[in-house]
Design a protein around this motif. Sequence first.
Motif, mmCIF file in Angstrom:
data_model
loop_
_atom_site.group_PDB
_atom_site.id
_atom_site.type_symbol
_atom_site.label_atom_id
_atom_site.label_comp_id
_atom_site.label_asym_id
_atom_site.label_seq_id
_atom_site.Cartn_x
_atom_site.Cartn_y
_atom_site.Cartn_z
ATOM 1 N N TYR A 1 -7.406 -10.945 -4.197
ATOM 2 C CA TYR A 1 -7.361 -10.140 -2.946
ATOM 3 C C TYR A 1 -6.228 -8.693 -3.494
ATOM 4 C CZ TYR A 1 -8.748 -14.234 -0.670
ATOM 5 O OH TYR A 1 -9.170 -15.289 0.066
ATOM 6 N N MET A 2 -7.230 -7.301 -2.904
ATOM 7 C CA MET A 2 -6.009 -6.688 -3.295
ATOM 8 C C MET A 2 -6.122 -5.557 -1.416
ATOM 9 S SD MET A 2 -5.652 -6.565 -6.626
ATOM 10 C CE MET A 2 -5.491 -5.045 -6.667
ATOM 11 N N ALA A 3 -4.640 -4.411 -2.452
ATOM 12 C CA ALA A 3 -4.114 -3.596 -0.476
ATOM 13 C C ALA A 3 -5.316 -2.640 -0.747
ATOM 14 C CB ALA A 3 -3.282 -3.215 -0.605
ATOM 15 N N GLY A 4 -6.004 -2.355 0.537
ATOM 16 C CA GLY A 4 -6.828 -1.801 0.585
ATOM 17 C C GLY A 4 -6.276 -0.633 1.144
ATOM 18 N N GLY A 5 -7.413 0.883 1.430
ATOM 19 C CA GLY A 5 -6.466 2.248 1.204
ATOM 20 C C GLY A 5 -5.800 2.457 2.200
ATOM 21 N N MET A 6 -6.536 1.945 3.940
ATOM 22 C CA MET A 6 -5.438 2.463 4.339
ATOM 23 C C MET A 6 -4.452 1.522 5.252
ATOM 24 S SD MET A 6 -8.523 4.610 6.618
ATOM 25 C CE MET A 6 -9.398 3.717 7.281
ATOM 26 N N GLY A 7 -4.174 0.014 4.519
ATOM 27 C CA GLY A 7 -3.418 -0.557 4.730
ATOM 28 C C GLY A 7 -1.418 -0.295 5.197
ATOM 29 N N ILE A 8 -0.862 -1.477 5.138
ATOM 30 C CA ILE A 8 0.440 -1.232 4.996
ATOM 31 C C ILE A 8 1.143 -0.503 3.322
ATOM 32 C CG2 ILE A 8 3.505 -2.633 5.106
ATOM 33 C CD1 ILE A 8 1.323 -3.813 7.897
ATOM 34 N N PRO A 9 0.142 -1.498 2.623
ATOM 35 C CA PRO A 9 0.744 -1.233 1.262
ATOM 36 C C PRO A 9 0.843 0.128 0.445
ATOM 37 C CG PRO A 9 0.204 -3.634 1.069
ATOM 38 C CD PRO A 9 -0.089 -2.992 2.042
ATOM 39 N N ALA A 10 -0.824 0.188 1.087
ATOM 40 C CA ALA A 10 -1.630 2.077 0.433
ATOM 41 C C ALA A 10 -0.376 2.822 1.211
ATOM 42 C CB ALA A 10 -2.610 1.973 1.380
ATOM 43 N N TRP A 11 0.227 2.885 2.629
ATOM 44 C CA TRP A 11 0.792 3.846 3.348
ATOM 45 C C TRP A 11 2.657 3.427 2.326
ATOM 46 C CZ3 TRP A 11 6.285 2.708 4.907
ATOM 47 C CH2 TRP A 11 6.728 3.776 5.974
ATOM 48 N N MET A 12 2.808 2.498 1.765
ATOM 49 C CA MET A 12 3.872 2.500 0.974
ATOM 50 C C MET A 12 3.832 3.791 -0.496
ATOM 51 S SD MET A 12 5.137 -1.468 1.243
ATOM 52 C CE MET A 12 6.519 -1.244 0.666
ATOM 53 N N LEU A 13 2.485 3.281 -0.443
ATOM 54 C CA LEU A 13 2.121 4.068 -2.127
ATOM 55 C C LEU A 13 2.261 5.150 -1.684
ATOM 56 C CD1 LEU A 13 -0.511 1.765 -3.487
ATOM 57 C CD2 LEU A 13 2.095 1.980 -3.978
ATOM 58 N N GLN A 14 1.738 5.745 -0.563
ATOM 59 C CA GLN A 14 1.137 7.235 -0.089
ATOM 60 C C GLN A 14 2.952 8.060 -0.297
ATOM 61 O OE1 GLN A 14 1.879 8.752 3.104
ATOM 62 N NE2 GLN A 14 1.521 10.619 2.542
ATOM 63 N N ARG A 15 3.688 7.294 0.897
ATOM 64 C CA ARG A 15 5.557 6.925 0.969
ATOM 65 C C ARG A 15 5.701 8.312 -0.415
ATOM 66 N NH1 ARG A 15 6.388 9.945 4.753
ATOM 67 N NH2 ARG A 15 8.918 9.632 5.659
ATOM 68 N N LEU A 16 5.615 7.013 -1.754
ATOM 69 C CA LEU A 16 6.032 7.645 -2.082
ATOM 70 C C LEU A 16 5.230 8.320 -3.632
ATOM 71 C CD1 LEU A 16 8.072 4.144 -3.458
ATOM 72 C CD2 LEU A 16 8.772 5.801 -2.295
ATOM 73 N N GLY A 17 4.770 8.879 -3.186
ATOM 74 C CA GLY A 17 3.382 10.146 -4.039
ATOM 75 C C GLY A 17 2.593 8.927 -4.795
ATOM 76 N N LEU A 18 2.512 7.553 -4.546
ATOM 77 C CA LEU A 18 1.549 6.814 -5.723
ATOM 78 C C LEU A 18 0.020 7.188 -4.739
ATOM 79 C CD1 LEU A 18 3.446 4.170 -6.511
ATOM 80 C CD2 LEU A 18 2.886 6.685 -7.444
ATOM 81 N N ARG A 19 -0.934 6.838 -5.649
ATOM 82 C CA ARG A 19 -2.234 6.613 -5.491
ATOM 83 C C ARG A 19 -2.776 5.187 -4.728
ATOM 84 N NH1 ARG A 19 -6.872 7.654 -8.412
ATOM 85 N NH2 ARG A 19 -5.785 7.827 -9.745
ATOM 86 N N ASN A 20 -3.333 4.902 -4.421
ATOM 87 C CA ASN A 20 -3.995 3.409 -4.312
ATOM 88 C C ASN A 20 -5.479 3.461 -5.116
ATOM 89 O OD1 ASN A 20 -4.766 1.205 -3.549
ATOM 90 N ND2 ASN A 20 -4.390 0.840 -1.793
ATOM 91 N N VAL A 21 -5.129 2.538 -6.162
ATOM 92 C CA VAL A 21 -7.375 3.284 -6.661
ATOM 93 C C VAL A 21 -7.956 2.402 -5.862
ATOM 94 C CG1 VAL A 21 -6.248 3.193 -8.418
ATOM 95 C CG2 VAL A 21 -6.575 1.396 -8.034
#
Length: 335
Positions: free
Chosen positions: A223-243
């Motif tokens: 189970y991986m974090a999707g592209g629009m959920g909360i972990p994806a928001w965290m990555l985006q706020r720190l300049g990281l791209r969710n694969v």
Amino acid sequence: MMTRFPLITLVVLASAPAAMAAPTEYPLTIDNCGHALTFPARPDNVVSIGQATTEILYALGQADRMAGTSLWFNEVLPRFAEEDAKVERISDNAPSFESVVNKRPGFVPAVFEWMIGDQGAVGTRQQFADLGVPAYVMPADCQGKDNLVGSDGTRLVPFDIQTLWDGIDQMAEVMDAQEAGDALITDLQAREAAVVERVRDLDLADVSAAVWFSSADLELDPYMAGGMGIPAWMLQRLGLRNVVTSDEEWPTVGWETIARADPSVLVIARMDRRRFPADDVDEKLRFLKSDPVTSQMIAVRGNRIVILDAEAMHASIRLIDGLEHLARGMEGLAE
């Protein structure tokens, strides 16, 4: 090339004194995910379904009005340990409908709609309404999301942090704790701004990441974090791209697919529950380093692995803790 994060002391931002919040006027009616909930008076015997709603209530100073909690992923925050010891843990996982209503609750706040929605694992809104019990879902799990598609729901729009602030604000109004709610939101917003400021000027061009929550079995797709959920928001706020780009909240994605994307960083969830073998973070690490596919990933070979509490990946007061921890964890990653 991974750029190291410089170690910078987090500065707590001071805020101007807020105006005294007006007390709640009862009966109070609020809109919750398209459902009208009415509270004739300040609720007693509150039963929370989800660690996030529990810890929000503790932060609002409402432990003395709580009759039970359930659905926990991690140990309670240390600052709430004393309050939590006085509140009954009905279940570590999803409680039964009977165990909740037997407490005669005046308020049942839930983190996830699948707990009390149309296909509620605990009970449906209508079942609670038939007994005169207002059952509430955190807006972060219903606004901009279809919980009838996918195992954990599908995001129609990216997660918006405002939905967390709205949830805290509504719960504070229900409990007549607006001043505490305002102070909590102000503090969390200041911390979010501070950690984003820490990383804003770093050269993180096209640094990628993947977030592994758990797996039904270590031999099955995780189970991986999707592209629009909360972990994806965290990555985006720190300049990281969710694969992972799926709109599902927690889609299953094959390790071969993740390995082909070869993310620069792997974020893995640590939790105390043991529903699945992969809930154990040590099992996750053992698998990553021994599996012939995952062991060849750049994040695994370079030990670019950040461990976050699972609860920090939910719409909770721990979300900002998670954002801060992710930034700190990246400071020590190899270039």
